[in-house]
Each structure stands twice: as C-alpha cells, then as structure tokens.
Write an enzyme that holds these catalytic residues in place. Sequence first.
Site, PDB file in Angstrom:
ATOM      1  N   TYR A 117       0.832  -1.207   0.000  1.00 27.06           N
ATOM      2  CA  TYR A 117       0.000   0.000   0.000  1.00 27.06           C
ATOM      3  C   TYR A 117       0.867   1.258   0.000  1.00 27.06           C
ATOM      4  O   TYR A 117       1.842   1.354   0.741  1.00 27.06           O
ATOM      5  CB  TYR A 117      -0.901   0.035   1.241  1.00 27.06           C
ATOM      6  N   GLU A 205      -3.123   7.807  -4.204  1.00 25.21           N
ATOM      7  CA  GLU A 205      -3.094   6.515  -3.536  1.00 25.21           C
ATOM      8  C   GLU A 205      -2.835   5.417  -4.558  1.00 25.21           C
ATOM      9  O   GLU A 205      -3.476   5.375  -5.601  1.00 25.21           O
ATOM     10  CB  GLU A 205      -4.434   6.270  -2.835  1.00 25.21           C
TER      11      GLU A 205
END
Length: 394
Positions: A117, A205
């Site tokens: 992530y 992101e």
Amino acid sequence: MKIHEYQAKQLLRDAGVPVPRGIVVKSADEAAKAFGELGGTIAVVKTQIHAGGRGKGRFKEHPDQAGVVLVKSADEARENASRMLGNTLVTIQTGDEGKVVNTLLIEEGVDIQDELYLGIVVDRESGGPVLMASEEGGMAIEEVAAATPEKIFHEPIDGGYGLHPFQATKLAFRLGMDGKAVRNAARFLPQLCRFFLDSDCSLAEVNPLVVTGDGTLIALDAKVSFDDNAMFRHKAFAELRDLSEEDEAEVKAADTGLSYVNLDGNIGCLVNGAGLAMSTMDLIKLHGGEPANFLDVGGGANAEQVTEAFRIILSDDNVKAVLVNIFGGIMKCDTIVEALLTAYDKIGFSVPLVVRLEGTNVELARKMLNESGKDIITAADLTDAAKKVVGTLA
Ligand code: ADP
Ligand code: MG
C-alpha cells in the site's frame, strides 16, 4: 477534484511511474476487442467510477458481479463488461445508492507476487504531505488502518525537494523488499511524490503497489484527487473532470460561487462565512437536529446568489425546515434581507423558515422582516434560532 483510475494512470505514466498497459472502453464489444489487442492470456476488466472498493463491490442488477474481474478470454471480457456497463455498482465508498458505470478499463493481467500500500495525503500534524506505506496492501487496507495502525509507516515529504533518497530506501526495506525491488523503489517512490507535488494533489493513492516476481514495481491501482484551489495552475486538468460523477447541486452551487456540501439531515442552512456555517451546524446538532447541508454564501453575496442558494436548498426533498444565519460584517443585514425577501417571492417556501440576523444595519433589517407580512420566524440569537428551527420539526 477527483479523477478516474485510467486518467490517474495516464498522468502517472507521463510522470515516469510504471503502470500496466490498458485500454479504455465504453461497450462490451470494445471490451472483447481490447482483450485481443492487449494480447495476453489474462486481462482485468475494471469499472471506472469515482470510488474505491470496486473489487469487493457488487452490482445492484447482478449481485454476483464484482467491479474488478480477472478474465481469460475475449468472450469473458465481453460478458463481464455487459453486466457492468449501464448498471449500478455499490462499494464501501459509494454509499447505498451506488454509482452507474459508464466506462471500463481493460488492463493486462499482472503477475502479482506482493500487494503493498502507498498513499500520499496532506497531513495536518506535520503541516505538509506525508507518504504512507504498508506491507498489508490490497483490498483490506481500511481494516489494517483500524485494527493495526502500526503496520502503516509514515514519511513526511519535503515540499520543495520531494522524497529524499534515504527515505525511499528506508521505506523499501521496511516494506520487506530486497535486491532489484529496492533499487526500483528508490526511483518509484520519489517519482510518485514528485507527481503529487507538481500536480497539487490532495490525494494520491496506489493500492495495491505490486512487486512482481522479477522485482519490478507497478502501480496496479491509482486514485488521485487535486486541490480545487490550485486548479488555476493546471488548466489542462479541467478536461479530466467527469461531471456525471459529481453531486448536481454541488456543481450548480460552485458555478454560482457558493460553497455547498450536501449532508444527510433535514434542516437546510444558509449562512455567510464558513466558520459561522460550521458553528451553525454544531448548534443545530447540539439541540437535537441534523443539518441537510453546509452552505456558505460568502461575505459579499448578492440577491441572485441568495436566490440560487434557496433554490438549491429547497430542491433537496429531505429539507423540512430552513435556518438562515447571517452576520452582517462586510455584508449589511438589510441587503441580505432584501435578497431573502426577493428569493422568498421567487421560489415560494413550503417549509418553515427561521432567520437570525446580527451586525451592521440589523435594526433596519429586522424591521423589514417584520413588515414583510411573510411567514418567517425570527430568532434573537444563534441558540434561539437553533432551538426554534429544531422545534418546527417536533
Ligand atoms: P479497488 O481498489 O477499487 O478494489 P483495484 O484496482 O485495487 O480496485 O483492484 C482490486 C484487486 O484486483 C487488486 O487488489 C488486485 O488484486 C486485482 N487487480 C487489479 N488490477 C489488476 C491487474 N492489472 N492485474 C492483476 N490483478 C489486478
Ligand atoms: Mg485498490
């Protein structure tokens, strides 16, 4: 301003950040054709909406259909695409109403060894952008953040320089990388941060960031939002806007120069000044009500803007009462009352209207309200106003 995954990936590609090859399509036949053009044995059909959680999301019309699907043939691509296009996808981020899918990204299937992530946001504590990274990437990052926040590492980003090489290397090791992957991360991470800074993002992101079997890093998903206040520096981004993804009332309000955010309650608020709007909402809640919106008409609103503001508030069927809270500072109270009375006549009110005024020319303004003969409830102060407007719903 939010943009779609395929648009974000194009911008990342331009910025030197590796992303998978993909083709944007709008029909099931195009999806099948794209599978052939990509030329692999596996492709991924990905819905393009302004919300994440698509992999775990399901369609209202087809409860077994996910919003991101791996396919192994052109026919499979066509079948999935036909169940997606024109239908409504509900994910953890869309709310119950879901979002209608109009566009798909057909992407080459990537050999995933590890899903990590990465996310960049503006952090209030450090007063600048911060890069977040975790080994626990993929579709359950929300759960990681809630249950084991220590598994998410944070690196502040130098707003001028960007991410320093030592920071990139340190993160790569903490993410369990070795060999070629570390060297790739030393390029990938600073480039992503540079993109964030250069584009005036409010969010960038990459979840998942994929490490392939040979140590290559690829942004498998990309979610990017821009800071609206910086859009004047990026004229080219305007064409990336997808109005069909935005709240109609909010778009209209922005065009009129109003700051409007739609909320879930039933008390419409018309206020001048963002701080006053926040405290108005607080007081409504304190006295047991729920605001239907945040609306700041600004310091120098004119009759036209006030009329439009009422139109927007009253077009929301959930609104059962309206509270007008004005502090006449730059704006004079009588000016706003004049606008209010004009708007009242133009639009017509079917719900109770409570008005609280304070500041410049307040006496004159109150007199105008009282003499108008209109069905308007006046309040002495903000607490009184909040109590009265909540009271109308009892
Ligand atoms: P969302 O975050 O909206 O669920 P993602 O783009 O992250 O959508 O996709 C969900 C999952 O699908 C990813 O975690 C990954 O496992 C898989 N996936 C997405 N794109 C690809 C791809 N090009 N190749 C292989 N798997 C993919
Ligand atoms: Mg994702």
